[in-house]
Design a protein around this motif. Structure first.
Motif, PDB file in Angstrom:
ATOM      1  N   PRO A  71      -6.995   8.486  -1.420  1.00 39.97           N
ATOM      2  CA  PRO A  71      -7.811   7.307  -1.158  1.00 39.97           C
ATOM      3  C   PRO A  71      -8.782   7.053  -2.296  1.00 39.97           C
ATOM      4  N   PRO A  72      -9.318   5.855  -2.452  1.00 45.23           N
ATOM      5  CA  PRO A  72      -9.123   4.696  -1.572  1.00 45.23           C
ATOM      6  C   PRO A  72      -7.736   4.101  -1.773  1.00 45.23           C
ATOM      7  N   TYR A  73      -7.214   3.540  -0.699  1.00 43.05           N
ATOM      8  CA  TYR A  73      -5.868   2.963  -0.717  1.00 43.05           C
ATOM      9  C   TYR A  73      -5.961   1.499  -1.119  1.00 43.05           C
ATOM     10  N   ARG A  74      -5.548   1.224  -2.323  1.00 40.00           N
ATOM     11  CA  ARG A  74      -5.631  -0.132  -2.874  1.00 40.00           C
ATOM     12  C   ARG A  74      -4.292  -0.830  -2.778  1.00 40.00           C
ATOM     13  N   LEU A 122      -6.997   3.531   9.239  1.00 41.66           N
ATOM     14  CA  LEU A 122      -7.444   2.800   8.057  1.00 41.66           C
ATOM     15  C   LEU A 122      -7.755   1.367   8.422  1.00 41.66           C
ATOM     16  N   GLN A 179      -9.791   1.572   3.982  1.00 39.93           N
ATOM     17  CA  GLN A 179     -10.682   2.726   4.030  1.00 39.93           C
ATOM     18  C   GLN A 179     -10.513   3.472   5.338  1.00 39.93           C
ATOM     19  N   ARG A 180     -10.695   4.779   5.271  1.00 41.74           N
ATOM     20  CA  ARG A 180     -10.548   5.630   6.449  1.00 41.74           C
ATOM     21  C   ARG A 180     -11.701   5.398   7.422  1.00 41.74           C
ATOM     22  N   TYR A 214       0.835  -1.193   0.000  1.00 33.96           N
ATOM     23  CA  TYR A 214       0.000   0.000   0.000  1.00 33.96           C
ATOM     24  C   TYR A 214       0.874   1.249   0.000  1.00 33.96           C
ATOM     25  N   PRO A 231      -9.023  -3.010  -0.374  1.00 33.31           N
ATOM     26  CA  PRO A 231      -8.595  -1.627  -0.148  1.00 33.31           C
ATOM     27  C   PRO A 231      -8.732  -1.263   1.327  1.00 33.31           C
ATOM     28  N   SER A 288      -9.251  -2.575   6.550  1.00 36.92           N
ATOM     29  CA  SER A 288      -9.729  -3.349   5.400  1.00 36.92           C
ATOM     30  C   SER A 288     -11.232  -3.589   5.506  1.00 36.92           C
ATOM     31  N   ARG A 289     -11.792  -3.399   6.675  1.00 37.65           N
ATOM     32  CA  ARG A 289     -13.216  -3.590   6.973  1.00 37.65           C
ATOM     33  C   ARG A 289     -13.693  -5.023   6.797  1.00 37.65           C
TER      34      ARG A 289
END
Length: 189
Positions: free
Chosen positions: A60-63, A95, A73-74, A54, A71, A97-98
């Motif tokens: 963003p989005p940071y892929r 951040l 996400q904030r 990364y 990705p 990955s969710r």
């Protein structure tokens, strides 16, 4: 476990520094590969086993540059009083990955090796600064890995048969961080 940068799944270990790069391999990098990272060169020895990369200097989005991981996400802190999002410009954030990064965890478990490379700058005040820079975690009690700052110390902890039976079995490396000074760190196991 999900991948977090700047905190962990519990949201209780916010790091106030800045990460500009994160890379993870499923192997211990050779001394030559680490030197190549330091020199800014590339090659097959660096790319072999690279599971995630990364670049947080982009928007963003940071892929993941290899498209193997989701990705990042904030996540913004919420006001405890109103339970509303604080405006992003005023909000401490991290951040995530969710979603779980099962392929990352599986590949590291198969090899029983890993390397983590971060380029990070701690906050201007580090005397009382503590926080998780990178974490693979699911909850407060379910952590696979964390790389954190405690003052000027770099602390590395990861789940293995020995660390699972001890309350805290971490490597503490003193003198790594200086206030506001960028550090290029490679940790290998």
């Amino acid at each position: 476990c999900s991948l977090f940068v700047g905190n962990d799944a519990s949201s209780q270990h916010l790091w106030k520094g800045h990460v500009s790069r994160l890379q993870i391999w499923n192997r211990a990098l050779s001394e030559q590969a680490v030197q190549a990272i330091k020199d800014g060169t590339s090659g097959n020895d660096i790319n072999a086993g690279l599971l995630g990369s990364y670049d947080f200097t982009e928007l963003p989005p940071y892929r993941d540059l290899g498209n193997l991981l989701p990705p990042l996400q904030r996540i913004s802190a919420r006001s405890e009083i109103t339970n509303r999002e604080i405006p992003e410009s005023d909000s401490p954030s991290w951040l995530s990955s969710r979603i779980p990064v099962e392929n990352l965890t599986r590949e590291i478990m198969k090899s029983s090796q890993f390397t983590v490379h971060i380029v990070a700058r701690p906050p201007q005040e580090i005397e009382n600064s503590n926080g998780y820079i990178v974490s693979l975690s699911k909850s407060k009690d379910n952590i696979n890995f964390h790389l954190r700052e405690e003052g000027d110390f770099l602390v590395l902890w990861f789940r293995n048969p020995l660390s699972e039976r001890r309350s805290e079995l971490a490597w503490l490396i003193p003198g790594v961080f200086e206030a506001g000074k960028e550090r290029d760190i490679v940790a290998s196991y």
